[in-house]
Design a protein around this motif. Sequence first.
Motif, PDB file in Angstrom:
ATOM      1  N   ARG A   1      36.791  47.774  43.418  1.00  0.00           N
ATOM      2  CA  ARG A   1      37.585  49.109  43.016  1.00  0.00           C
ATOM      3  C   ARG A   1      37.175  50.461  44.360  1.00  0.00           C
ATOM      4  NH1 ARG A   1      38.178  45.961  39.079  1.00  0.00           N
ATOM      5  NH2 ARG A   1      41.037  44.966  38.620  1.00  0.00           N
TER       6      ARG A   1
ATOM      7  N   TRP B   1      37.059  49.629  48.034  1.00  0.00           N
ATOM      8  CA  TRP B   1      38.242  50.150  48.827  1.00  0.00           C
ATOM      9  C   TRP B   1      38.537  51.515  48.613  1.00  0.00           C
ATOM     10  CZ3 TRP B   1      43.112  52.462  48.939  1.00  0.00           C
ATOM     11  CH2 TRP B   1      43.865  51.984  49.366  1.00  0.00           C
TER      12      TRP B   1
ATOM     13  N   GLN C   1      46.319  46.129  44.351  1.00  0.00           N
ATOM     14  CA  GLN C   1      45.588  45.041  43.562  1.00  0.00           C
ATOM     15  C   GLN C   1      46.626  43.556  43.026  1.00  0.00           C
ATOM     16  OE1 GLN C   1      43.591  47.260  40.653  1.00  0.00           O
ATOM     17  NE2 GLN C   1      44.466  46.251  39.262  1.00  0.00           N
TER      18      GLN C   1
ATOM     19  N   PRO D   1      45.318  40.530  44.384  1.00  0.00           N
ATOM     20  CA  PRO D   1      44.518  39.747  43.368  1.00  0.00           C
ATOM     21  C   PRO D   1      42.952  39.046  43.119  1.00  0.00           C
ATOM     22  CG  PRO D   1      46.107  38.578  42.878  1.00  0.00           C
ATOM     23  CD  PRO D   1      46.311  39.094  44.289  1.00  0.00           C
TER      24      PRO D   1
ATOM     25  N   PHE E   1      40.068  41.971  44.277  1.00  0.00           N
ATOM     26  CA  PHE E   1      40.017  43.114  42.732  1.00  0.00           C
ATOM     27  C   PHE E   1      39.417  42.170  41.338  1.00  0.00           C
ATOM     28  CE2 PHE E   1      42.926  44.577  46.000  1.00  0.00           C
ATOM     29  CZ  PHE E   1      42.201  46.346  46.001  1.00  0.00           C
ATOM     30  N   ARG E   2      39.735  40.809  42.234  1.00  0.00           N
ATOM     31  CA  ARG E   2      38.929  40.109  40.737  1.00  0.00           C
ATOM     32  C   ARG E   2      37.564  39.880  40.614  1.00  0.00           C
ATOM     33  NH1 ARG E   2      43.814  37.412  40.076  1.00  0.00           N
ATOM     34  NH2 ARG E   2      42.559  35.114  41.073  1.00  0.00           N
TER      35      ARG E   2
END
Length: 519
Positions: A108, A111, A496, A500, A503-504
Amino acid sequence: MTQLETRPQVGDTVPGRPDGGVRTKGLGGNSVGLLGSAVIGISTVAPVYCLTSTLGSTAGEVGLQMPAVFLAGFLPMLLVAFAYRELNRAMPDCGTSFTWTVKAFGPRVGWMCGWGLVIATIIVLSNLAGVATSYFWLLAGEISGSESIAALDGDKAVHIATCLALIAVATAISYRGMTATKGVQYALVGLQLVVLAVFVVLAFQKAGSGALDTGLDFSWSWMNPFAVQSFAAFTAGLSLSIFMYWGWDACLSTNEETTGSARTPGRAALIAMVVLVGSYLATGIAAQMAVGAGDKGLGLANPDTSDNVFAALAGPVMGPVLGIALFVAVLASAAASLQTTFIPVARTVLAMSAYEALPASFAKVSPRFRTPGKATVVAGVATGVFYTVMTLVSEHVLVDTIYALGLMICFYYALTAFACAWYFRGELFRSARDFTFKGLFPVLGGSLLAAVFGKTLYDMWDPAYGSGSAVLGVGSVFVIGVGLLLLGGVIMLVMQRRSPAFFRGEVLTKETPSLVVAD
């Protein structure tokens, strides 16, 4: 090398490398050497464009201390440049700030750091296109001797149409790859630096002869940053100064296309920084001696000319014939930077897509030119839309977006600097060199930029900040800067849901090999 038409997969290897798991994005390797990389860094900064658009604004904020503020802005940039150099040695990836901050702080933060770079680039591309357009019509008027032709820049429809045409040309050149880019840049950067040197020499001559009424004698007090009248004025001037150095990291964005990708880009960045600070100090001191930093007549801080200083000083300092050469240099500077500034944004978007942080289609590489084709075209379209909308909405778009740009620059440069210290935290005490270049310098540089970010964020709430315009009582610079960062947060939330795994933390971690090509 295999040409990629789809997103590369984790585990794609580069033939001949012993470290399995490294994959390539399909960019053209070994296209640029040390000189070419340094020239791209200088061109992206656009020294002549930066000087004409910020000399006056900086003088208006800090007065005669403008040279001191130029040095003050150089210090954090130099410290951050060392962070970029160390990170590039370990991870020569065209995603630069995005890739490095993801590995240090997670998906995050990484990003948002990538978004800061992308949106800062879109802002500066729009301003470059606007300046190039203004000087195109100004030059056309000077050559033709027609005031009506020069006045076409004041026609909003003509201005926007010309601006969009220039953006389209720059996008096309960037699409064709680093070889085409490099050839154009040698000529345009050389022209800029030669004309700038001539301006400096003639400005010193004018100052020595006292030919201009507002000229001043040089004083060493100009180099004292503590003489600025207030801290708010200093941070405003510093934000502009930082903007004037922005773009040197384009050297790092081409690391996958550079000969000696682990070391050459970092060296090129440091060369570019030295050339820039020398050019800025010489020009700032010469201009200040020739016409002063006041707000009357030819003074640099005159609000009627401060957003385009060289247009006012070309004739008085260089004369009618050489003055045209200065117009050509500004046009060349803006046009050259407009073209090279597509490099970092397109390659950052390519990397974000390759790591599944953006839609897969952005990872497609042109099979003919080996460039991030779609990312380059989309950046061009986004620039055109942004500039058109902002021009129609605000008469002060150039000034306010430059001030907002300083916020974006501090944001992603500071994050990258802190990422360096955190990523290498286990190595900091191995040697004095590691402690200095991987820890101390990056933390100092990041802290300075973070302080400027915070103070600028506070000051720009006031409508008096920047051009003085406001939206619902809030300064328009604040609305532009914070609004664009919040937009990035919204887009991140959308991505996200679509990606996913990234972002995981399953796609890019500290242990993940970078997507690099063999040296």
